[in-house]
Motif scaffolding. Structure first.
Motif, PDB file in Angstrom:
ATOM      1  N   UNK A 280     -38.801 -23.977  18.733  1.00 18.13           N
ATOM      2  CA  UNK A 280     -38.159 -24.746  17.742  1.00 18.13           C
ATOM      3  C   UNK A 280     -37.954 -25.895  18.039  1.00 18.13           C
ATOM      4  N   UNK A 281     -38.078 -26.729  19.206  1.00 20.47           N
ATOM      5  CA  UNK A 281     -38.039 -28.187  19.430  1.00 20.47           C
ATOM      6  C   UNK A 281     -39.400 -28.668  19.236  1.00 20.47           C
ATOM      7  N   UNK A 282     -40.455 -27.864  19.794  1.00 20.77           N
ATOM      8  CA  UNK A 282     -41.929 -28.357  19.873  1.00 20.77           C
ATOM      9  C   UNK A 282     -42.732 -28.298  18.483  1.00 20.77           C
ATOM     10  N   UNK A 283     -41.977 -27.355  17.383  1.00 21.88           N
ATOM     11  CA  UNK A 283     -42.652 -27.238  16.368  1.00 21.88           C
ATOM     12  C   UNK A 283     -43.020 -28.278  15.433  1.00 21.88           C
ATOM     13  N   UNK A 284     -41.855 -29.073  15.333  1.00 21.68           N
ATOM     14  CA  UNK A 284     -42.013 -30.322  14.318  1.00 21.68           C
ATOM     15  C   UNK A 284     -42.853 -31.487  15.109  1.00 21.68           C
ATOM     16  N   UNK A 285     -42.788 -31.246  16.556  1.00 22.22           N
ATOM     17  CA  UNK A 285     -43.539 -32.303  17.134  1.00 22.22           C
ATOM     18  C   UNK A 285     -45.279 -32.149  17.199  1.00 22.22           C
ATOM     19  N   UNK A 286     -45.428 -30.880  17.174  1.00 25.04           N
ATOM     20  CA  UNK A 286     -46.755 -30.255  17.297  1.00 25.04           C
ATOM     21  C   UNK A 286     -47.266 -30.195  15.985  1.00 25.04           C
ATOM     22  N   UNK A 287     -46.546 -30.281  14.761  1.00 24.91           N
ATOM     23  CA  UNK A 287     -46.988 -30.052  13.545  1.00 24.91           C
ATOM     24  C   UNK A 287     -47.136 -28.653  13.077  1.00 24.91           C
ATOM     25  N   UNK A 288     -46.184 -27.935  13.669  1.00 26.68           N
ATOM     26  CA  UNK A 288     -46.295 -26.449  13.090  1.00 26.68           C
ATOM     27  C   UNK A 288     -46.600 -26.000  11.705  1.00 26.68           C
ATOM     28  N   UNK A 289     -45.869 -26.733  11.002  1.00 24.26           N
ATOM     29  CA  UNK A 289     -45.940 -26.211   9.513  1.00 24.26           C
ATOM     30  C   UNK A 289     -47.284 -26.671   8.939  1.00 24.26           C
ATOM     31  N   UNK A 290     -48.077 -27.275   9.497  1.00 25.17           N
ATOM     32  CA  UNK A 290     -49.462 -27.793   9.151  1.00 25.17           C
ATOM     33  C   UNK A 290     -50.492 -27.211  10.219  1.00 25.17           C
ATOM     34  N   UNK A 291     -50.185 -26.159  11.048  1.00 27.36           N
ATOM     35  CA  UNK A 291     -51.381 -25.605  11.809  1.00 27.36           C
ATOM     36  C   UNK A 291     -52.105 -24.779  11.321  1.00 27.36           C
ATOM     37  N   UNK A 292     -53.299 -24.556  11.851  1.00 26.89           N
ATOM     38  CA  UNK A 292     -54.109 -23.641  11.379  1.00 26.89           C
ATOM     39  C   UNK A 292     -53.779 -22.165  11.244  1.00 26.89           C
ATOM     40  N   UNK A 294     -54.724 -19.344  12.377  1.00 27.26           N
ATOM     41  CA  UNK A 294     -55.002 -18.533  13.410  1.00 27.26           C
ATOM     42  C   UNK A 294     -53.861 -19.215  14.704  1.00 27.26           C
ATOM     43  N   UNK A 295     -53.792 -20.492  14.612  1.00 28.87           N
ATOM     44  CA  UNK A 295     -52.886 -21.013  15.635  1.00 28.87           C
ATOM     45  C   UNK A 295     -51.348 -20.471  15.422  1.00 28.87           C
ATOM     46  N   UNK A 296     -50.871 -20.507  13.876  1.00 30.90           N
ATOM     47  CA  UNK A 296     -49.775 -20.262  13.784  1.00 30.90           C
ATOM     48  C   UNK A 296     -49.515 -18.790  14.133  1.00 30.90           C
ATOM     49  N   UNK A 297     -50.471 -17.875  13.925  1.00 33.11           N
ATOM     50  CA  UNK A 297     -50.262 -16.399  14.190  1.00 33.11           C
ATOM     51  C   UNK A 297     -50.322 -16.167  15.831  1.00 33.11           C
ATOM     52  N   UNK A 298     -51.308 -17.029  16.425  1.00 28.72           N
ATOM     53  CA  UNK A 298     -50.927 -17.258  18.066  1.00 28.72           C
ATOM     54  C   UNK A 298     -49.693 -17.426  18.599  1.00 28.72           C
ATOM     55  N   UNK A 299     -48.963 -18.551  17.905  1.00 28.50           N
ATOM     56  CA  UNK A 299     -47.697 -18.807  18.466  1.00 28.50           C
ATOM     57  C   UNK A 299     -46.779 -17.413  18.313  1.00 28.50           C
ATOM     58  N   UNK A 300     -46.760 -16.724  17.297  1.00 26.50           N
ATOM     59  CA  UNK A 300     -45.869 -15.553  17.285  1.00 26.50           C
ATOM     60  C   UNK A 300     -46.284 -14.456  18.057  1.00 26.50           C
TER      61      UNK A 300
END
Length: 350
Positions: A280-292, A294-300
């Protein structure tokens, strides 16, 4: 770090001979003539010299100095290798000759006065080696507390014989083997609240900070230090070629990581978060909303089918190139921008 022996100095030559007597396993590499041939050719670019002319020119260049007493001998104790090189200035001239004129001699000389700090030596290893190869910066400061594990080697360039070795030492040794005249300072405890001032200013203030660590507290604290000292920060996140540039040197009021860092009173509370708690903290810093995707799936899948977020060698190598290019342009005054940028091959090449 390597040990230098200047054979023109009687005491150093005696120490070199003693080293060889005491260590018969040392392998000696003497390619001085091939290096001097390159030097002579680079000094006469408009004319193709014959082998005979090159031999005469080398002898003239040596000017009566016995070849074994010319230049410097560099001993690499971890590899038990001894290498014969020209002196510092000639070595640099030869090694950077094929950068001309994409990097001019004047720019090369300016760059070697600069200091670059790199926090995080997984992604940061590729960046450090690219900076060293291009000779961007005369001093590199490397910070990482971690050692190499087998799973790191999907993206970290090293051999299996280095398992368990500090990542900082592996990078420093490879840089020294590439260019022993570069200054490398190692922080094997990583970047911490206790050593960041030394990392940023010891022996002179950094000219650029490259931040590639996993610790959220260090990500924030290092930026606060950089902002206070007006040091630019560059970060690659190796998903979709995402690159962040923060020019605190040009705009000291620029918000930390473009305003994506939350206001956290006690950074020490971030040290022991699990990967799930970091998101939740790193998400905006790492650009989670615009991740690829496969990267979004991997985080889950962290904590379910994988233990941490994935990183690919191809993305890390691309990041090394992007950060090195960005640092060079910042240091030469060719880039003034701050912001978040993408070099996304999935979008560019379909």
């Amino acid at each position: 770090m390597p040990v230098f022996y200047h054979p023109g100095d009687g005491d150093e030559k005696a120490a070199l001979l003693q080293l060889l007597r005491n260590n018969p396993r040392i392998r000696v590499y003497d390619e001085l003539y091939s290096q001097l041939r390159e030097l002579i050719k680079s000094l006469n670019p408009a004319r193709a010299l014959t082998p005979e002319e090159l031999t005469v020119a080398i002898e003239r260049h040596l000017n009566g100095t016995p070849p074994e007493d010319y230049g410097v001998w560099v001993y690499y104790p971890w590899a038990e290798k001894l290498v014969h090189l020209p002196g510092r200035e000639e070595f640099i001239a030869i090694r950077t000759s094929r950068n001309l004129h994409k990097i001019t001699r004047e720019e090369r000389d300016l760059l070697q006065q600069k200091k670059i700090g790199i926090i995080g030596l997984s992604v940061g290893q590729s960046i450090a080696l690219t900076l060293a190869m291009e000779r961007i910066g005369g001093e590199l400061r490397l910070a990482d507390f971690d050692t190499v594990e087998l799973s790191n080697m999907n993206r970290l360039r090293t051999g299996v014989f280095n398992l368990g070795m500090p990542k900082v030492i592996i990078a420093a040794r490879e840089i020294a083997e590439l260019d022993p005249f570069l200054t490398v300072k190692c922080f094997t405890d990583g970047a911490t609240e206790g050593n960041l001032d030394e990392f940023m200013t010891g022996g002179g203030k950094l000219d650029v900070l490259v931040e590639e660590c996993d610790g959220i507290d260090v990500k924030i604290l290092s930026r606060k230090k950089a902002k206070a000292m007006q040091v630019p920060v560059v970060m690659d996140t190796n998903d979709r070629g995402m690159l962040d540039i923060e020019r605190y040197d040009l705009d000291p009021s620029y918000p930390l990581l473009h305003g994506l860092i939350p206001d956290i009173a006690d950074l020490r509370s971030l040290k022991h978060l699990t990967n799930e708690e970091k998101i939740p903290i790193l998400g905006p810093m790492a650009g989670m909303a615009n991740m690829s995707p496969r990267m979004k799936y991997s985080l889950g899948e962290i904590g379910k089918t994988i233990t941490t977020w994935p990183q690919l060698a191809s993305s890390v190598m691309l990041g090394g190139a992007m950060v090195a290019d960005t640092c060079r342009r910042i240091l030469l005054g060719q880039l003034q921008a701050s912001g978040r940028y993408y070099v996304d091959f999935d979008e560019l090449i379909q």
